[in-house]
Design a protein around this motif. Sequence first.
Motif, PDB file in Angstrom:
ATOM      1  N   UNK A 188      14.857  23.458  -7.410  1.00 36.99           N
ATOM      2  CA  UNK A 188      15.677  23.959  -8.056  1.00 36.99           C
ATOM      3  C   UNK A 188      16.572  25.169  -7.815  1.00 36.99           C
ATOM      4  N   UNK A 189      15.848  25.978  -6.667  1.00 41.16           N
ATOM      5  CA  UNK A 189      16.589  27.018  -6.141  1.00 41.16           C
ATOM      6  C   UNK A 189      17.225  27.143  -5.929  1.00 41.16           C
ATOM      7  N   UNK A 245      11.134  33.885  -8.196  1.00 41.60           N
ATOM      8  CA  UNK A 245       9.908  33.485  -7.934  1.00 41.60           C
ATOM      9  C   UNK A 245      10.221  31.955  -7.521  1.00 41.60           C
ATOM     10  N   UNK A 246      11.178  31.573  -8.040  1.00 37.28           N
ATOM     11  CA  UNK A 246      12.002  29.850  -7.539  1.00 37.28           C
ATOM     12  C   UNK A 246      12.181  30.110  -6.115  1.00 37.28           C
ATOM     13  N   UNK A 247      13.272  31.168  -6.071  1.00 40.30           N
ATOM     14  CA  UNK A 247      14.241  31.252  -4.653  1.00 40.30           C
ATOM     15  C   UNK A 247      13.723  31.702  -3.090  1.00 40.30           C
ATOM     16  N   UNK A 248      11.988  32.366  -4.451  1.00 37.39           N
ATOM     17  CA  UNK A 248      12.334  32.844  -2.543  1.00 37.39           C
ATOM     18  C   UNK A 248      10.435  32.582  -1.742  1.00 37.39           C
ATOM     19  N   UNK A 294      21.148  28.726  -6.876  1.00 37.31           N
ATOM     20  CA  UNK A 294      22.017  29.534  -6.077  1.00 37.31           C
ATOM     21  C   UNK A 294      23.728  28.560  -6.004  1.00 37.31           C
ATOM     22  N   UNK A 295      23.587  27.515  -6.333  1.00 37.32           N
ATOM     23  CA  UNK A 295      24.654  26.727  -6.756  1.00 37.32           C
ATOM     24  C   UNK A 295      25.218  27.152  -7.723  1.00 37.32           C
ATOM     25  N   UNK A 296      24.952  27.312  -8.917  1.00 35.35           N
ATOM     26  CA  UNK A 296      26.000  27.991 -10.405  1.00 35.35           C
ATOM     27  C   UNK A 296      25.843  29.581 -10.387  1.00 35.35           C
TER      28      UNK A 296
END
Length: 278
Positions: free
Chosen positions: A264-265, A253-256, A269-271
């Motif tokens: 936060x997205x 949900x955060x990413x899209x 992704x970085x992690x």
Amino acid sequence: MALMFVAALPAHAVIVTDERGVAVDFSQPPQRIVALLPSLTESVCALGACSRLVGVDRYSNSPELVRALPQVGGGLDPNVEAIVALKPDVVLLAKSSRVTQRLEQLGLKVLVLEPKNHADVQRVLDALGQMLGVDDAQRVWRAIDASVSAAAQSLPPEARRTRVYFEINSTPYAAGESSFIGETLTRLGVKNIVPTALGPFPKLNPEYVVRANPDLIMVGERSAQGLEQRPGWSLIRAVRDGHICRFTAAQSDVLVRPGPRMGEAARLMAQCIVDQSK
């Protein structure tokens, strides 16, 4: 996306021109808002106006406060009668919604806003801020921008050579370079295997991904089932080496969503990139 602009009127009134090119006038900031797109719901709340929301679509679930609000169905084809019953001062919805004209025929004020890239998010925040009577709406964008930059700076140099495939769903639809997700990946310094020429969210032939042979796959756990068993996918470097980030439903949900949580997205992704490059 059509350029939106805001024209000032006397007595604190504003006119916001939305993505249709329609000028929507507000004699005063709306106090009863229905939002039919999660990114718009989150943006209204990020601008400090969560208390003005009286209804949302079924997918709006952040921040926690909005989960208690009446849900009026999906954003594309919501329950018009339920929206009318909420007596909103304005309905915020996407250009792809099928009910815009119907709502206007019923006398409701409609503002069409659908961010699809970083610049869109910045403009939408500005338009919403003007509509809401919020000073310095761009503070939200500055926070997003700073968070994305911080996520990029957290990556070691060797991680920046990673070739990434970001899958939206198992059709497969992917996030291309020109999407807001692709723009974030670019800012993180990695290479998206889906070029701008294919569009922001293209439907791919699964063989395309096999040929592109990404180093890393990012996918929601809901879409990842059976990924390794797709024809030819066992040959993909990311699959062979187990370099697959499966995001939870909440993380997906955060990413899209192109809105306030894009910082936060970027961190998610970085992690993922750091964890899978070890």
